[in-house]
Enzyme design. Structure first.
Site, short mmCIF file in Angstrom:
data_model
loop_
_atom_site.label_atom_id
_atom_site.label_comp_id
_atom_site.label_asym_id
_atom_site.label_seq_id
_atom_site.Cartn_x
_atom_site.Cartn_y
_atom_site.Cartn_z
N ASP A 62 0.83 -1.20 0.00
CA ASP A 62 0.00 0.00 0.00
C ASP A 62 0.87 1.25 0.00
O ASP A 62 0.37 2.37 -0.14
CB ASP A 62 -1.00 0.00 1.16
CG ASP A 62 -0.34 -0.11 2.53
OD1 ASP A 62 0.91 -0.11 2.61
OD2 ASP A 62 -1.08 -0.23 3.53
N SER A 63 2.19 1.06 0.09
CA SER A 63 3.14 2.15 -0.13
C SER A 63 3.00 2.73 -1.53
O SER A 63 3.49 3.84 -1.81
CB SER A 63 4.57 1.66 0.08
OG SER A 63 4.81 0.44 -0.61
N ASP A 101 -0.92 -6.22 -0.58
CA ASP A 101 -1.37 -5.54 0.64
C ASP A 101 -2.87 -5.31 0.59
O ASP A 101 -3.40 -4.85 -0.44
CB ASP A 101 -0.68 -4.19 0.75
CG ASP A 101 0.27 -4.10 1.93
OD1 ASP A 101 0.13 -4.90 2.88
OD2 ASP A 101 1.15 -3.23 1.91
N LYS A 131 -1.37 -9.51 2.56
CA LYS A 131 -0.79 -9.02 3.82
C LYS A 131 -1.77 -8.08 4.48
O LYS A 131 -2.40 -7.26 3.80
CB LYS A 131 0.54 -8.31 3.59
CG LYS A 131 1.22 -7.83 4.89
CD LYS A 131 2.59 -7.25 4.64
CE LYS A 131 2.54 -5.85 4.06
NZ LYS A 131 1.96 -4.86 5.03
N GLU A 199 8.04 -4.12 11.69
CA GLU A 199 8.48 -2.81 11.21
C GLU A 199 8.79 -1.87 12.36
O GLU A 199 7.97 -1.67 13.25
CB GLU A 199 7.42 -2.18 10.30
CG GLU A 199 7.85 -0.82 9.75
CD GLU A 199 6.96 -0.30 8.64
OE1 GLU A 199 7.22 0.83 8.16
OE2 GLU A 199 6.01 -1.00 8.24
#
Length: 281
Positions: A62-63, A101, A131, A199
């Site tokens: 989703d980045s 994602d 994910k 993360e």
């Protein structure tokens, strides 16, 4: 006495491209204590380069909200935004497992919502896994997806979709929060997740989680002791103007692109390009 031959499995990174990487391959790498790389990808041409380099897992993150669509966080990106990107990465690769994602708002409401979203990524885009972010609050979602045959990669620590609740991009898992993260990781493993991203957590916590789980951990800003590492490809290639502390820049792609585009523009203006060899008769 007859001897028994032992067939060694190919390395996860750089192995032969005869078939797609599966969750069983990833589990086997954990058993061999083999470290491996994961990167993001958002288009077919980039995916082909990474696939041919032997990258075993590619994440359509989703980045993309930031590096593809120009938003300042991951929150605005939608399922409809990510499905075409995921399909492109699948078409551009032949060996890597492609993980999609699930974007913010597409799975938190209920396990059924998560299943409907994940099914779209599997059916419409050809994703091999999905994910999602969160610990105990998403266990019902993970359990339903796994029971439906959808491999799930979990994500703990700094979960960008919850950045507003965290009050910004901060290290997670210090003090008592580390015990909570460990409990979340074990619960996600029990629920059926095949791997968990850690993360922005302290390196010693990431190491404890990694040794406590039978499933692989994938670090991003989590120190050197996780089973795998993941970075956004634009970060590691030097396209991001101000990357996070945990990013290592392996190439100055922004500088090279700047030099190339200026050379092209100068040759167009001066009449050097195109030459006869670039023209048709």
């Amino acid at each position: 006495m007859s001897s028994v031959s032992v067939v060694s499995k190919p390395a996860l990174y750089g192995g032969a491209a005869g078939r797609r990487v599966t969750v069983r391959d990833i589990a086997a790498a954990k058993e061999r204590h083999e470290k491996w790389p994961m990167v993001t990808a958002y288009d077919a041409m980039t995916a082909r380069v990474f696939d041919e380099a032997g990258i075993p897992v590619m994440l359509v993150g989703d980045s993309a909200a930031m590096v593809v669509y120009g938003y300042d966080s991951t929150l605005p990106v939608t399922v409809d935004d990510l499905i075409p990107l995921t399909a492109a990465v699948v078409r551009g690769s032949s060996r890597a497992m492609v993980v999609a994602d699930l974007p913010f708002g597409s799975y938190q409401a209920s396990p059924q919502q998560a299943l409907e979203t994940a099914a779209r990524f599997m059916k419409e885009a050809g994703a091999h896994a999905v994910k999602l972010e969160g610990g105990h609050r998403v266990l019902p979602q993970v359990e339903l997806l796994v029971s439906a045959g959808i491999p799930v990669m979990a994500h703990l620590g700094l979960t960008p979709q919850s950045v507003n609740a965290f009050g910004g991009y901060r290290v997670q898992g210090r003090g008592q929060a580390g015990d909570e993260l460990m409990a979340d990781a074990k619960a996600l493993e029990h629920a059926g997740a095949f791997a968990v991203v850690l993360e922005c957590v302290p390196a010693d916590l990431a190491q404890r989680v990694t040794t406590s789980l039978s499933i692989p951990t994938i670090g991003i800003g989590a120190g050197p002791h996780t089973d795998a590492q993941v970075l956004v490809w634009q970060d590691l290639m030097g396209l991001t103007p101000q990357p996070a502390k945990f990013v290592k820049k392996y190439f100055d792609l922004a500088g090279e692109m700047d030099r190339a585009i200026r050379a092209y523009a100068d040759e167009v203006v001066s009449g050097v390009f195109p030459r006869p060899e670039h023209s048709y008769r």
